[in-house]
Structures are given as C-alpha cells and as structure tokens.
Scaffold this active site. Structure first.
Site, PDB file in Angstrom:
ATOM      1  N   GLN A   1       0.743  -1.295   0.156  1.00  0.00           N
ATOM      2  CA  GLN A   1      -0.150   0.096   0.073  1.00  0.00           C
ATOM      3  C   GLN A   1       0.894   1.141   0.157  1.00  0.00           C
ATOM      4  O   GLN A   1       0.488   2.294   0.359  1.00  0.00           O
ATOM      5  CB  GLN A   1      -0.966  -0.058   1.248  1.00  0.00           C
ATOM      6  CG  GLN A   1      -2.258  -0.831   0.965  1.00  0.00           C
ATOM      7  CD  GLN A   1      -3.052  -0.476  -0.221  1.00  0.00           C
ATOM      8  OE1 GLN A   1      -3.006   0.696  -0.805  1.00  0.00           O
ATOM      9  NE2 GLN A   1      -3.691  -1.706  -0.735  1.00  0.00           N
ATOM     10  N   SER A   2       1.957   1.027  -0.439  1.00  0.00           N
ATOM     11  CA  SER A   2       2.935   2.297  -0.422  1.00  0.00           C
ATOM     12  C   SER A   2       2.455   3.396  -1.187  1.00  0.00           C
ATOM     13  O   SER A   2       2.333   3.066  -2.638  1.00  0.00           O
ATOM     14  CB  SER A   2       4.339   1.918  -0.887  1.00  0.00           C
ATOM     15  OG  SER A   2       5.220   2.981  -1.270  1.00  0.00           O
ATOM     16  N   ASN A   3       2.395   4.484  -0.593  1.00  0.00           N
ATOM     17  CA  ASN A   3       1.995   5.741  -1.447  1.00  0.00           C
ATOM     18  C   ASN A   3       3.141   6.064  -2.435  1.00  0.00           C
ATOM     19  O   ASN A   3       3.258   6.702  -3.412  1.00  0.00           O
ATOM     20  CB  ASN A   3       1.796   7.019  -0.609  1.00  0.00           C
ATOM     21  CG  ASN A   3       0.659   6.712   0.263  1.00  0.00           C
ATOM     22  OD1 ASN A   3      -0.541   6.713  -0.136  1.00  0.00           O
ATOM     23  ND2 ASN A   3       0.773   6.833   1.507  1.00  0.00           N
TER      24      ASN A   3
ATOM     25  N   ALA B   1       5.581   4.105  -3.699  1.00  0.00           N
ATOM     26  CA  ALA B   1       5.682   3.170  -4.942  1.00  0.00           C
ATOM     27  C   ALA B   1       4.433   3.958  -6.045  1.00  0.00           C
ATOM     28  O   ALA B   1       4.772   3.637  -7.414  1.00  0.00           O
ATOM     29  CB  ALA B   1       5.349   2.017  -4.266  1.00  0.00           C
TER      30      ALA B   1
END
Ligand SMILES: *Cc1c(COP(=O)(O)O)cnc(C)c1O
Length: 326
Positions: free
Chosen positions: A74-76, A78
């Site tokens: 859920q990395s912003n 990325a």
C-alpha cells in the site's frame, strides 16, 4: 551544488494550499493550519510528488530506462514513483515486502493500472527490501537495462532538497498572511520529509520546532536516520551542516503495533478531521501524526492558543486498502 541548478521534472501543483481548520482549532484550543501537501496533484498527490520531481529528473539525466523502488503493497511512494516513471516514459519495477495481498485495492490497484512490474520479497523483514531491489537491478542490468534505484520513501539528499523548497513555500505563505507559527507536525516514516523540513528551516533561518510523529521506527532509530540525512544533504549541497543544537523532536508513542497497523487514536483522528473539516487523513501516516498532535495539544505539551502547522503529507488512496480498519 545550487538547488536552482538541479534538474527537476515538474510534477506537483505548487504552491499547495495552507488551509485554516477552524473547527478542529476550536476543539483543540490551538490554532491549526494544514499545509495541504496531499494536494500536490500528480497521481493523487502526497509528499512523494515533491521528492520525485528531483529523483526522476536525476534518473533521466543519468539515462536510466527503468525506476526501481520498494515499500509495502500500500506504499504511496511506490504509487507515485510508478506514475512518475510513466510520465517520464520509463519502465518501473516495485519491490514489496511480504506476500501478495489477497485483495488488490488502494495503491496496489493503481500500481497495476500503471503496469508496474511487481516483485514480492516473501518475508515480513522489511530490511530485506533494499537487498531485493539490488538483486532485481542486477538482473535488469544483465538484460541490458539501466535501472535507477530509489530507496524506500525516496529519502535521499535529492528527496530532502524538495522539502527545503517546501519550507520556503510555507514560510512565504505564513509571511503573506502575517502568521507566526509556534510549532509544526509531520508524520515521520523513512525520514526524508522530516530531515528536509529541518534543513529548510535552517536554510531559511527560521526556528519553528518540528514535531515528528514516528509511524514505522522508534524515536532513536528515526533520529539517527534524520541526522544521517541532514549530514548527507548538507554535503551534497556544499553547505555547512545543520547545527546540532537544532533539536530533533520525535514522538514514538503513537506508533501502536507498528507500521501500517491502525491505532484507535488514529481512527478517531481520521474520523474527527473528516467530520470537522472535510479533509481525509490516512491510516498509515497522517492519521497517526494527527492523533499525536491532538494528544499533545490536549495534554498541554503544545501551549493553548499557540499556532500549529500540520503537514498533510497525503496517503488518502491508502484508505481504500484499509476499509476493514473502519
Ligand atoms: C511517505 C509518507 C510520509 C512520510 O514521509 P517520509 O519522508 O518517508 O518520512 C508521510 N505521509 C505519507 C502519506 C507518506 O506517504
């Protein structure tokens, strides 16, 4: 190196607004202003857009053809890296710690739409992310590609530089409105935003205390990372180091069970800010930072009637990956 001479790929809509939060202010007994870096615009916004303006421009200057970065599914960071790669005409490989999640939603859904190549580390040990990035980059080189590696969170001297400029932008907004800020709050993750803001305050000769609410590491570990980033950034820019007396204020009491795991206080903060101001915070970063700010204001550690700037660093797309938390 002068910041004006660094290559920069325009991505963000700047300046981001500095919003009043009158109902939240009334409730907390302090004046709260929200620096809306969730509204940097590109690919659903957030603080990583500022950092990637410099990082992707550097990748292009080095003739890279593929960006490689990592984080959680859920990395912003990325998500914005994948979109910035596309905007620059590059390929992108994302290294995510853990196993593929059962459901594809939130940021991960957007990564899929962007056609990012995704590799899982199959371990919860997050420190394995960088070695896997290195391994994947090595394979890409063997295939004749020129990968550009961006550490988790984009926290490098170039990433910090973007927050030096963000501080200049904020100070101009405060000055134009004749507002004197007594303190600032930010969510501290991979530490580049925190370090960049401190470097920016030093650069501008401003002495506003910055409270970092840690969301993934202890205060000690985060402090060491911030010190290292301050040193590297000063060296990179050929500037004197930020004086050690500039205190690094970190609070790790709001981290709960760890990175990406919601706390009751963060859930409450997200609900309140939505209902009071119509602004969405996120469960991983800004919800916890707001919970920390609210608690310190209620307990009087932040003096009544003082003026606080809360850096809203984005992350709302992650809400759609954490629906079960609410
Ligand atoms: C990455 C991130 C942060 C933390 O920034 P760092 O520079 O990694 O410390 C805060 N908020 C959001 C929404 C983020 O995505």
């Amino acid at each position: 190196m002068k910041i004006e001479n660094l290559p920069r790929l325009p991505l963000a809509i700047l300046p981001t607004p500095l919003d009043d939060a009158p109902r939240l202010s009334e409730q907390l007994g302090v004046r709260v202003l929200i620096k809306r870096d969730d509204l940097t615009g590109f690919a659903l916004g957030g603080n990583k857009v500022r950092k990637l303006e410099f990082l992707v421009a550097d990748a292009l200057a080095q003739n890279a053809d593929v960006l490689v970065t990592g984080g959680g599914p859920q990395s912003n960071h990325a998500r914005v890296t994948a979109a910035a790669a596309r905007k620059a005409g590059l390929d992108v490989t994302l290294i995510f710690f853990g196993e593929p999640p059962a459901e594809v939603n939130g940021n991960l859904l957007l990564d899929d739409l962007l056609g990012a190549e995704i590799v899982y580390t199959h371990t919860d040990d997050r420190s394995q992310t960088e070695p896997t990035m290195e391994r994947v980059a090595q394979e890409l080189r063997k295939q004749g590609h020129k990968p550009y590696l961006i550490p988790r969170g984009g926290s490098t001297p170039l990433g910090c530089v973007s927050y030096i400029l963000a501080v200049q932008e904020l100070l101009e907004q405060l000055e134009a409105r004749r507002i004197k800020a007594d303190a600032m709050f930010v969510a501290t993750g991979s530490c580049g935003t925190h370090a960049g803001i401190l470097a920016g305050l030093d650069f501008c000769g401003a002495a506003i205390p910055l409270y970092g609410i840690t969301v993934s590491r202890s205060a000690d570990e985060s402090g060491a990372r911030i010190k290292a980033l301050l040193k590297e950034t000063a060296e990179f820019l050929g500037r004197p180091p930020v004086p050690a007396e500039r205190e690094i204020i970190l609070k790790d009491a709001y981290l709960g069970a760890g990175y990406g795991i919601i706390t009751p206080e963060a859930r409450e903060a997200i609900n309140q800010v939505a209902r009071l101001e119509g602004i969405f915070l996120d469960p991983v970063y800004t919800g916890k930072a707001m919970a920390g700010m609210m608690d310190l204001a209620r307990r009087g550690e932040i003096a009544r009637d003082s003026t606080i700037v809360f850096w809203h660093t984005g992350g709302a797309p992650g809400l759609f990956g954490h629906a079960e938390d609410f």
